[in-house]
Motif scaffolding. Sequence first.
Motif, short mmCIF file in Angstrom:
data_model
loop_
_atom_site.label_atom_id
_atom_site.label_comp_id
_atom_site.label_asym_id
_atom_site.label_seq_id
_atom_site.Cartn_x
_atom_site.Cartn_y
_atom_site.Cartn_z
N ARG A 39 0.83 -1.20 0.00
CA ARG A 39 0.00 0.00 0.00
C ARG A 39 0.86 1.25 0.00
NH1 ARG A 39 -3.20 -3.24 3.31
NH2 ARG A 39 -2.26 -2.41 5.21
N GLN A 40 1.97 1.22 0.73
CA GLN A 40 2.87 2.38 0.75
C GLN A 40 3.48 2.62 -0.63
OE1 GLN A 40 5.65 1.43 3.80
NE2 GLN A 40 4.37 2.17 5.46
N VAL A 41 3.89 1.55 -1.28
CA VAL A 41 4.48 1.68 -2.62
C VAL A 41 3.44 2.20 -3.60
CG1 VAL A 41 5.42 0.37 -4.56
CG2 VAL A 41 6.29 -0.02 -2.26
N LEU A 42 2.24 1.66 -3.54
CA LEU A 42 1.18 2.13 -4.44
C LEU A 42 0.82 3.58 -4.15
CD1 LEU A 42 -1.21 -0.92 -4.74
CD2 LEU A 42 0.24 0.08 -6.50
N ARG A 43 0.78 3.98 -2.90
CA ARG A 43 0.49 5.36 -2.55
C ARG A 43 1.57 6.29 -3.11
NH1 ARG A 43 0.53 5.31 3.13
NH2 ARG A 43 -1.32 4.04 2.93
N TRP A 44 2.84 5.89 -2.99
CA TRP A 44 3.93 6.67 -3.54
C TRP A 44 3.83 6.74 -5.06
CZ3 TRP A 44 7.92 5.57 -6.89
CH2 TRP A 44 8.92 6.53 -6.97
N SER A 72 3.30 10.15 -7.19
CA SER A 72 4.29 10.54 -8.19
C SER A 72 3.64 10.71 -9.56
CB SER A 72 5.39 9.49 -8.29
OG SER A 72 6.04 9.35 -7.06
N ALA A 73 2.73 9.82 -9.91
CA ALA A 73 2.06 9.92 -11.20
C ALA A 73 1.19 11.18 -11.26
CB ALA A 73 1.21 8.67 -11.45
N ALA A 74 0.52 11.49 -10.18
CA ALA A 74 -0.32 12.70 -10.15
C ALA A 74 0.54 13.95 -10.27
CB ALA A 74 -1.15 12.73 -8.87
N ALA A 75 1.67 13.97 -9.58
CA ALA A 75 2.57 15.13 -9.67
C ALA A 75 3.13 15.27 -11.07
CB ALA A 75 3.70 14.99 -8.65
N TRP A 76 3.50 14.14 -11.70
CA TRP A 76 4.02 14.19 -13.07
C TRP A 76 2.95 14.67 -14.05
CZ3 TRP A 76 3.16 11.05 -17.51
CH2 TRP A 76 4.02 11.33 -18.57
N LEU A 77 1.73 14.18 -13.89
CA LEU A 77 0.65 14.63 -14.77
C LEU A 77 0.37 16.12 -14.60
CD1 LEU A 77 -1.82 11.62 -14.62
CD2 LEU A 77 -0.42 12.36 -16.54
N ARG A 87 8.87 22.01 -19.67
CA ARG A 87 8.60 20.98 -20.68
C ARG A 87 9.71 19.94 -20.78
NH1 ARG A 87 6.44 23.39 -25.89
NH2 ARG A 87 4.67 23.68 -24.52
N PRO A 88 10.98 20.32 -20.91
CA PRO A 88 12.03 19.28 -20.96
C PRO A 88 12.10 18.46 -19.67
CG PRO A 88 12.91 21.37 -21.70
CD PRO A 88 11.54 21.64 -21.16
N ALA A 89 11.88 19.11 -18.54
CA ALA A 89 11.91 18.37 -17.26
C ALA A 89 10.74 17.39 -17.20
CB ALA A 89 11.84 19.34 -16.10
N ALA A 90 9.58 17.81 -17.67
CA ALA A 90 8.41 16.93 -17.64
C ALA A 90 8.60 15.73 -18.54
CB ALA A 90 7.16 17.71 -18.05
N LEU A 91 9.25 15.92 -19.68
CA LEU A 91 9.47 14.81 -20.60
C LEU A 91 10.58 13.88 -20.12
CD1 LEU A 91 9.11 16.65 -24.01
CD2 LEU A 91 7.45 15.18 -22.87
N ALA A 92 11.57 14.41 -19.41
CA ALA A 92 12.69 13.59 -18.95
C ALA A 92 12.40 12.88 -17.63
CB ALA A 92 13.93 14.45 -18.81
N LEU A 93 11.40 13.32 -16.90
CA LEU A 93 11.15 12.77 -15.57
C LEU A 93 10.87 11.26 -15.57
CD1 LEU A 93 11.17 13.84 -12.73
CD2 LEU A 93 8.73 14.21 -12.89
#
Length: 110
Positions: A21-26, A30-35, A53-59
Motif C-alpha cells: 500500500r505504501q508503494v502504491l500510494r507513492w 508521483s504519477a499525479a505530480a508528473w501529470l 517541458r524538458p523536465a516533464a518529458l525527462a522525468l
Amino acid sequence: WPCRVPLCRLAAARRMGQRSRQVLRWLYTSAAAWLALVAVAFSGLPGEGTLVRPAALALPVVAIVSLGAYAAGTVAYKVMVFESHPEERAQLESDIRQARAELTQAGVLK
C-alpha cells in the motif's frame, strides 16, 4: 482453532500488505505530480513551457534509471552480505558425488 496458518505468516502478510500500500500510494502520488507537471508544461500559457517541458518529458526516464540503479544496488548489497555455510556446501558436494555414483551404476551416466 480454525486458522491453520501460523501467526507469524499472518503478520508477515500483513506487513507485506502495508508495504504494498505504501508503494502504491507513492506511485499514485508521483504519477499525479508528473501529470500536473505535464499539464502545466503543455498548457500553452506564455512562458510556462520553457524550462518545465524538458523536465516533464525527462522525468519518467530519470525515474526508470533511478529505479534500475536502486535495484542493482540492492542486489549487489545482498550478494555482499550473503552468508556462507561451509558445512552445507560439503554436504551438498557429498550428495552430488553419491548421486553421480548411483547414476553411473545404473548406466545413466558414463
